[in-house]
Design a protein around this motif. Structure first.
Motif, mmCIF file in Angstrom:
data_model
loop_
_atom_site.group_PDB
_atom_site.id
_atom_site.type_symbol
_atom_site.label_atom_id
_atom_site.label_comp_id
_atom_site.label_asym_id
_atom_site.label_seq_id
_atom_site.Cartn_x
_atom_site.Cartn_y
_atom_site.Cartn_z
ATOM 1 N N LYS A 51 -0.749 -5.096 -17.898
ATOM 2 C CA LYS A 51 -1.181 -5.624 -19.205
ATOM 3 C C LYS A 51 0.047 -6.089 -19.988
ATOM 4 N N THR B 77 1.409 -3.814 -6.288
ATOM 5 C CA THR B 77 0.579 -5.002 -6.534
ATOM 6 C C THR B 77 1.341 -6.271 -6.191
ATOM 7 N N GLY C 57 4.659 6.505 -7.220
ATOM 8 C CA GLY C 57 4.303 7.253 -8.427
ATOM 9 C C GLY C 57 4.809 6.491 -9.644
ATOM 10 N N MET D 18 0.839 -1.205 0.000
ATOM 11 C CA MET D 18 0.000 0.000 0.000
ATOM 12 C C MET D 18 0.870 1.250 0.000
ATOM 13 N N VAL E 130 2.255 1.731 -3.508
ATOM 14 C CA VAL E 130 1.206 2.232 -4.404
ATOM 15 C C VAL E 130 1.033 3.737 -4.236
ATOM 16 N N MET E 131 0.977 4.178 -2.982
ATOM 17 C CA MET E 131 0.671 5.579 -2.723
ATOM 18 C C MET E 131 1.863 6.501 -2.933
ATOM 19 N N LYS E 132 3.063 6.014 -2.710
ATOM 20 C CA LYS E 132 4.212 6.933 -2.653
ATOM 21 C C LYS E 132 5.177 6.870 -3.845
ATOM 22 N N PRO F 110 2.216 1.207 -8.735
ATOM 23 C CA PRO F 110 1.190 0.163 -8.784
ATOM 24 C C PRO F 110 1.757 -1.232 -9.078
ATOM 25 N N LEU F 111 2.840 -1.301 -9.856
ATOM 26 C CA LEU F 111 3.367 -2.622 -10.214
ATOM 27 C C LEU F 111 4.054 -3.285 -9.017
ATOM 28 N N ARG G 217 -1.905 -6.115 -13.972
ATOM 29 C CA ARG G 217 -1.800 -4.682 -13.686
ATOM 30 C C ARG G 217 -1.099 -3.945 -14.828
ATOM 31 N N LEU H 242 1.332 -6.442 -2.390
ATOM 32 C CA LEU H 242 -0.038 -6.675 -1.893
ATOM 33 C C LEU H 242 -0.470 -8.125 -2.128
ATOM 34 N N ALA I 285 4.554 4.186 -13.139
ATOM 35 C CA ALA I 285 3.880 2.898 -13.243
ATOM 36 C C ALA I 285 4.458 1.918 -12.228
#
Lengths: 208, 128
Positions: free
Chosen positions: A128, A94, A85, A78, A81-83, A90-91, A126, A97, A87
């Motif tokens: 693709k 994820t 920035g 988490m 994801v938030m810090k 999130p990669l 995530r 997580l 791509a």
């Protein structure tokens, strides 16, 4: 008198924290190298983005102490994801997580390999993306395979570093690097490199 | 019935702001519009936090259509959508369309009272 189990759980939690710290510091220590790699074929922010996110994770370590492994990984994911920035937030977020979601408290090697495999599938979705497209997946997947086949730490680390280097001749098909077409050939992928740095630091810590 | 909200997500705060301004000129206050751009340090980039806040500002019961520029903006937007409360998640879509033209067309479509699905489709007709 405290039961022995409690002590060993604490030792395990401390080892996990040492691993997290070592992995984060390894990538932070290579900020300039990752920036240079990303300037060659991307937008040049991978090093600094990872540094921002990982410093946030390090600042959070005291709160992670004593959490079950799965919860710890979810909290780290988490934060990324938030810090982070870009791509890569999130990669990598994820990845952590999903690892957390599939990780029992005291995982066997088989548990680790299974959780890692599930997390890699989530990263594919995530981004693709798939293997051989010059991404972090080109390091994560072979490392997972080594883990699953029972390779020792030294072999897993070597595989990670080899796999990152092996992204050099690939033409990028995902991310900003894909805009360069054939000109992306001849450069190591920055995400593959940061993934290898994580794996190498984790192996070193477990070995030491 | 409320109109679909529009969220503009660019790596550049200036692009996000400029695109948002162009949308406003088209549709005035009839459509909720929000924009976000830049990373947490104020440099070029996008942030999940910023995108979630923009979705909140542009929230409409009819849903929200997000327009993005480059890859990271799309990945971060998809992540932001997944982190929304369950009852909102299904009402937010990321459009595969050019950011400026897509935002203007989407907002124009929304201002006529079209559904989220139609707004998205109209914006995506701009993509090759």
């Amino acid at each position: 008198m405290e039961p022995a189990l409690h002590t060993s759980e604490r030792a395990e939690s401390d080892l996990t924290l040492r691993i997290v710290r070592a992995a984060a510091e390894a990538v932070i220590g290579h900020t300039d190298e990752l920036t240079a790699l990303d300037q060659a074929i991307g937008d040049g922010d991978h090093g600094i983005n990872m540094k921002r996110g990982l410093e946030a994770v390090l600042a959070d370590l005291p709160q992670l102490r004593g959490k079950p492994l799965g919860e710890m990984l979810k909290a780290i994911g988490m934060k990324l994801v938030m810090k982070v920035g870009g791509a890569s937030g999130p990669l990598y977020g994820t990845l952590a997580l999903e690892l957390g979601k599939h990780m029992p408290a005291s995982p066997s090697r088989g548990d680790l390999a299974a959780a890692f495999a599930a997390a890699i599938e989530a990263v594919k979705a995530r981004g693709k993306s798939d293997l051989a497209q010059k991404t972090m997946l080109d390091v994560l997947a072979p490392v997972q395979a080594k883990l699953a086949e029972g390779a020792d730490l030294c072999a897993i680390k070597a595989e990670a570093l080899r796999a990152a280097e092996a992204t050099r001749p690939i033409q990028a098909l995902r991310g900003r690097a894909s805009f360069l077409g054939e000109r992306s050939i001849g450069h190591v992928d920055p995400g593959a490199r940061s993934a290898a740095l994580f794996v190498a630091a984790i192996c070193d810590t477990l070995e030491g | 019935m409320a109109n679909v909200g529009i969220v503009i997500v660019s790596h550049s705060p200036k692009v996000a702001e400029g695109a948002s301004e162009m949308v406003r000129q088209m549709v005035g206050d009839t459509v909720p519009v929000a924009h976000t751009g830049g990373n947490l340090d104020g440099g070029l980039g996008t942030s999940v936090e910023g995108i979630m806040a923009a979705i909140e500002r542009a929230w409409s019961p009819a849903g929200v259509a997000i327009l993005v520029d480059l890859g990271g903006a799309e990945t971060n937007s998809e992540m932001a959508v997944e982190m929304l409360p369950e009852n909102r998640r299904g009402k937010v879509v990321v459009c595969n369309a050019p950011i400026v033209e897509g935002a203007v067309i989407a907002a124009a479509e929304s201002s006529g009272g079209s559904s989220l699905e139609t707004v998205k489709r109209t914006a995506e007709e701009l993509s090759p």
